[in-house]
Write a protein that holds these residues in place. Sequence first.
Motif, PDB file in Angstrom:
ATOM      1  N   LYS A   1       4.848   5.687   2.340  1.00 18.49           N
ATOM      2  CA  LYS A   1       4.908   6.967   3.056  1.00 18.49           C
ATOM      3  C   LYS A   1       5.605   6.775   4.400  1.00 18.49           C
ATOM      4  O   LYS A   1       6.453   7.584   4.800  1.00 18.49           O
ATOM      5  CB  LYS A   1       3.513   7.539   3.255  1.00 18.49           C
ATOM      6  N   TRP A   2       5.266   5.692   5.116  1.00 13.73           N
ATOM      7  CA  TRP A   2       5.890   5.439   6.421  1.00 13.73           C
ATOM      8  C   TRP A   2       7.384   5.174   6.262  1.00 13.73           C
ATOM      9  O   TRP A   2       8.194   5.720   7.004  1.00 13.73           O
ATOM     10  CB  TRP A   2       5.213   4.229   7.081  1.00 13.73           C
TER      11      TRP A   2
ATOM     12  N   TRP B   1       7.913  -2.549   5.882  1.00 10.57           N
ATOM     13  CA  TRP B   1       6.492  -2.236   5.754  1.00 10.57           C
ATOM     14  C   TRP B   1       5.947  -1.746   7.083  1.00 10.57           C
ATOM     15  O   TRP B   1       6.395  -2.172   8.138  1.00 10.57           O
ATOM     16  CB  TRP B   1       5.700  -3.475   5.343  1.00 10.57           C
ATOM     17  N   GLN B   2       4.951  -0.897   7.021  1.00  7.80           N
ATOM     18  CA  GLN B   2       4.259  -0.472   8.238  1.00  7.80           C
ATOM     19  C   GLN B   2       3.182  -1.475   8.610  1.00  7.80           C
ATOM     20  O   GLN B   2       2.999  -1.798   9.784  1.00  7.80           O
ATOM     21  CB  GLN B   2       3.648   0.914   8.055  1.00  7.80           C
TER      22      GLN B   2
ATOM     23  N   PRO C   1       0.829  -1.208   0.000  1.00  6.80           N
ATOM     24  CA  PRO C   1       0.000   0.000   0.000  1.00  6.80           C
ATOM     25  C   PRO C   1       0.863   1.259   0.000  1.00  6.80           C
ATOM     26  O   PRO C   1       1.999   1.260   0.503  1.00  6.80           O
ATOM     27  CB  PRO C   1      -0.792  -0.117   1.311  1.00  6.80           C
ATOM     28  N   ALA C   2       0.324   2.330  -0.542  1.00  5.60           N
ATOM     29  CA  ALA C   2       1.040   3.605  -0.545  1.00  5.60           C
ATOM     30  C   ALA C   2       1.349   4.072   0.871  1.00  5.60           C
ATOM     31  O   ALA C   2       2.358   4.750   1.104  1.00  5.60           O
ATOM     32  CB  ALA C   2       0.224   4.662  -1.287  1.00  5.60           C
TER      33      ALA C   2
ATOM     34  N   ASP D   1      16.138  -5.672  11.384  1.00  3.67           N
ATOM     35  CA  ASP D   1      16.453  -6.137  10.035  1.00  3.67           C
ATOM     36  C   ASP D   1      15.572  -5.402   9.020  1.00  3.67           C
ATOM     37  O   ASP D   1      14.407  -5.107   9.291  1.00  3.67           O
ATOM     38  CB  ASP D   1      16.216  -7.639   9.925  1.00  3.67           C
ATOM     39  N   PRO D   2      16.109  -5.110   7.828  1.00  3.45           N
ATOM     40  CA  PRO D   2      15.336  -4.329   6.854  1.00  3.45           C
ATOM     41  C   PRO D   2      14.111  -5.033   6.301  1.00  3.45           C
ATOM     42  O   PRO D   2      13.206  -4.364   5.788  1.00  3.45           O
ATOM     43  CB  PRO D   2      16.348  -4.054   5.737  1.00  3.45           C
ATOM     44  N   THR D   3      14.041  -6.363   6.381  1.00  5.61           N
ATOM     45  CA  THR D   3      12.846  -7.032   5.870  1.00  5.61           C
ATOM     46  C   THR D   3      11.620  -6.718   6.715  1.00  5.61           C
ATOM     47  O   THR D   3      10.651  -6.142   6.202  1.00  5.61           O
ATOM     48  CB  THR D   3      13.081  -8.544   5.742  1.00  5.61           C
TER      49      THR D   3
END
Length: 391
Positions: free
Chosen positions: A243-244, A302-303, A238-239, A296-298
């Motif tokens: 944004k987050w 996502w938010q 999702p957008a 960790d970046p994974t």
Amino acid sequence: MRSMNTAERRARLALRHRLCAPARTDDVLEIVRSVLVLHATDPATVHLSVAARSVHAVPAAMEKALYEDRTLLRMLAMRRTMFVAPTDLVPVLQASTANALAARQRATYARMIERGSDVTDGPALFVRAEEAAHEALLARGRATGAQLSADVPMLRTQVEMAPGKSYSRATNITTWVLVTLGCEGRIVRGRPNGSWTSSQYVWSPMETWLPGGIEALPAAEARADLVRRWLRVFGPAPAADLKWWTGWSAGDVKKALALLDVTEVDLGGATGLVLSDDLEPTPAPEPWAALLPALDPTPMGWQERGWFLGAHGPLLFDRNGNIGPSVWWDGRIVGGWAQRRDGEIVFRLLEDVGAGARAAVVREAARMAEWYGDVRAIPRFRTPLERELTA
């Protein structure tokens, strides 16, 4: 509308983030590219994120990429967070995010100086301190903050953090100035003093690190480029997640998306975005296990994390939204892990995943123990399960 269900998103995550066995590699730069950037607020995360995605790589391989080959660089960017990024991505991060962040930081610190000291022109003093610190660093070639504050008395300007309060404490402006110079892309954090878990960095001028400095790009072009790369790594999403992750305004996100060819897809009750040339289905790999470190970046990509986190958030996140060490099985989080003081890697599964999955997690735990070697690292942000496992 094309549908991309949870199973397909998990398959993409496994392959694109190099978490399943067929996608792992010992090429450190390619590992970082596969997740766009590495979170580096906790120095250990940088190394452990690489460990989870490699086959035989060792900590020295990460240090070589950072400090010898210099194909990677530490910098503040999205959400005022520290990242390690491929050097060819640095101009994009600088123009899209870091320049605006540096301006905000300078204004904030100037107000704090005026409020907590006898300085009446905070902005002017801060700029003078920046220029003097940069000149001193150019003269030295490399230096710690303490060395630079000895060279530049202005950096020792004392500021009360809570004027008039009994609990107020005074601090000097050295770190504020150096962090802002780093955010502007004028100086860079080099090799730390200590092991790969240390954050006591030695600073260098950017000119000595990247010949020619950081290429200047138009901000709008850079934001569109970063969004394109993010969608390639984390899409569909999702957008609101975008944004987050960027920390930008809704307007900036909308303008960046308008410059790209994206397609809306059904994520099963929510609308996601994906690059229009990236709609082909992803075959699911064989079931896989991974032990990912704190931040960790994974999981931090996502938010909205319900599709891989389930109901495990309260045990695995701190109150500020930082994830601790997590155990993954076949595209979802199923537990947490920790390193004890004696070096043992321990884990707890939060659901029944079967004997085969447990055996795979045990093998991953052995790999992580080998990576740590004699190093002991406590995550900067303690989470409930990590605390329990190390009690």
